[in-house]
Enzyme design. Structure first.
Site, PDB file in Angstrom:
ATOM      1  N   ASP A  31       0.817  -1.221   0.000  1.00  0.00           N
ATOM      2  CA  ASP A  31       0.000   0.000   0.000  1.00  0.00           C
ATOM      3  C   ASP A  31       0.853   1.275   0.000  1.00  0.00           C
ATOM      4  O   ASP A  31       0.661   2.164   0.847  1.00  0.00           O
ATOM      5  CB  ASP A  31      -0.912   0.025   1.250  1.00  0.00           C
ATOM      6  CG  ASP A  31      -1.707  -1.263   1.445  1.00  0.00           C
ATOM      7  OD1 ASP A  31      -2.121  -1.857   0.438  1.00  0.00           O
ATOM      8  OD2 ASP A  31      -1.904  -1.656   2.609  1.00  0.00           O
ATOM      9  N   GLU A 238     -11.484   0.010  -3.171  1.00  0.00           N
ATOM     10  CA  GLU A 238     -10.658   0.537  -2.068  1.00  0.00           C
ATOM     11  C   GLU A 238      -9.443   1.250  -2.667  1.00  0.00           C
ATOM     12  O   GLU A 238      -9.299   1.349  -3.894  1.00  0.00           O
ATOM     13  CB  GLU A 238     -10.206  -0.591  -1.128  1.00  0.00           C
ATOM     14  CG  GLU A 238      -9.314  -1.625  -1.791  1.00  0.00           C
ATOM     15  CD  GLU A 238      -8.976  -2.816  -0.886  1.00  0.00           C
ATOM     16  OE1 GLU A 238      -9.471  -2.904   0.255  1.00  0.00           O
ATOM     17  OE2 GLU A 238      -8.211  -3.688  -1.352  1.00  0.00           O
TER      18      GLU A 238
HETATM   19  O1  FUB Z   1      -3.189  -3.588   3.521  1.00  0.00           O
HETATM   20  C1  FUB Z   1      -4.486  -3.850   3.994  1.00  0.00           C
HETATM   21  C2  FUB Z   1      -5.504  -3.540   2.955  1.00  0.00           C
HETATM   22  O2  FUB Z   1      -5.239  -4.297   1.775  1.00  0.00           O
HETATM   23  C3  FUB Z   1      -5.481  -2.115   2.461  1.00  0.00           C
HETATM   24  O3  FUB Z   1      -6.041  -1.198   3.365  1.00  0.00           O
HETATM   25  C4  FUB Z   1      -6.213  -2.294   1.193  1.00  0.00           C
HETATM   26  O4  FUB Z   1      -6.174  -1.199   0.332  1.00  0.00           O
HETATM   27  C5  FUB Z   1      -5.534  -3.524   0.638  1.00  0.00           C
HETATM   28  O5  FUB Z   1      -4.336  -3.227  -0.019  1.00  0.00           O
END
Ligand code: FUB
Length: 339
Positions: A31, A238
């Site tokens: 991320d 997301e």
């Molecule tokens: O790293 C945890 C979660 O996985 C992140 O918040 C999302 O965007 C995904 O990458």
């Protein structure tokens, strides 16, 4: 290249075909939110660990506990791990799952934004403040009032205003909210209903609060219709990110279960944004998450994959590659594993 196909992957071959190698390999990182502060590159990633929690659709296996800031003097120089910048044990309101963070710089202070679960299992977003871009960051006692869900990304506009984009469905809990209010019975819309949008709020002058009621962003197709929840190849899942190129706002994000990073463009930081296409094809591992950052006049995509851990979806590594724009402002899509 989502998880269901990993048993067919020859990882040695894959490493050879990868267009970029992990920026660091002594820890797992994911991320990546990248910024240039004072002429140097700072990357704010999640710090992946194996917390021993079984895989589920809630993402409980992403059991991260702290954050490390990675810095680079220039895009080709070695990436440096600056050690622990913030640990969950030092955050009064948070209990677990330190997911994707971001940071901003204003008037000599550095503001580190991070999502985490409270003891009751609800995600909120916190801010921690430091004098250096690499931390340590001192967390505020309470999460940001009115914050919820995951994946904060902060964009500084040319007029000096800062906006936070956030949200993620499924494990990120965005589907539990309507008009900023939680209800246990709320769920993701059905396939023919309008998809849930990411959320945006301008930040207050002191960078510690929302300056306004958060608003849902609309993402439209080329005909001007809002994307539907059933448009899995292009609806928001997301990992929001905003950057500006040639006066246009580019909103990019992950499509989650179809594993694309794609983007939509608009004329305001609040949207609406019109879907344009894919930036990054699926990578090894279930999740895909990125940031886009200009470094010395060139544009770079920071992303992650699970090739170093040979496909373990919660053990990822951050990478970077250059991206290019066509004359019409569209982005040339990236395949992370070329022949
Ligand atoms: O790293 C945890 C979660 O996985 C992140 O918040 C999302 O965007 C995904 O990458």
């Amino acid at each position: 290249m989502p998880e269901e196909s990993i048993e067919h992957i020859d990882f040695k071959e894959l490493v050879k075909k990868s267009i970029s190698q992990p920026l660091v390999s002594h820890i797992y990182t994911a991320d990546p939110s990248a910024h240039v502060f004072n002429g140097k590159i700072y990357i704010y990633p999640s710090h992946d660990i194996d917390a021993g929690i079984p895989f589920n659709d809630n993402g409980d296996h992403f059991g991260m506990e702290d954050y490390h800031v990675i810095s680079m003097d220039s895009i080709n120089s070695e990436a440096k791990d600056n050690g622990v910048a913030l640990h969950v044990k030092d955050v009064a309101w948070a209990e677990r799952q330190m997911w994707a963070p971001d940071a901003a710089h204003k008037n000599g202070k550095y503001y580190f934004y991070f999502p985490a679960k409270r003891a009751d299992g609800i995600f909120q977003i916190g801010v921690a403040i430091g004098d250096s871009p690499t931390g340590p960051f001192i967390p505020e006692k309470e999460p940001i009032k009115g914050s919820y869900s995951i994946d904060p990304a902060v964009f500084e506009d040319e007029d000096g205003k800062y906006y936070m984009y956030f949200g993620g469905i499924w494990g990120g809990q965005l589907q539990k909210y309507r008009n900023n209010t939680y209800a246990e019975e709320n769920e993701e819309p059905t396939e023919n209903q309008v998809a849930l949008g990411p959320i945006v709020a301008m930040l207050s002058d002191d960078m510690k609060e929302f300056a306004e009621t958060p608003k849902e962003i609309k993402i439209l197709d080329k005909e001007g219709n809002e994307l539907l929840a059933g448009d899995h190849n292009c609806r928001f899942f997301e990992g929001p990110w905003l950057h500006k190129y040639n006066g246009k706002y580019y909103f990019s994000y992950s499509t989650g279960d179809t594993h694309f990073i794609c983007y939509a463009t608009g004329d305001s930081p609040y949207g609406p944004f019109t879907y344009q296409g894919i930036i990054l094809e699926p990578v090894v591992g279930w999740t895909t998450h990125h940031s886009i950052c200009e470094v010395e006049g060139k544009w770079y995509l920071f992303y992650h994959d699970s090739s170093l851990s040979e496909g373990i979806t919660h053990l990822r590594s951050i990478k970077v590659t250059e991206i290019t724009y066509k004359e019409d402002g569209t982005i040339v899509p990236v395949n992370a594993y070329q022949e």
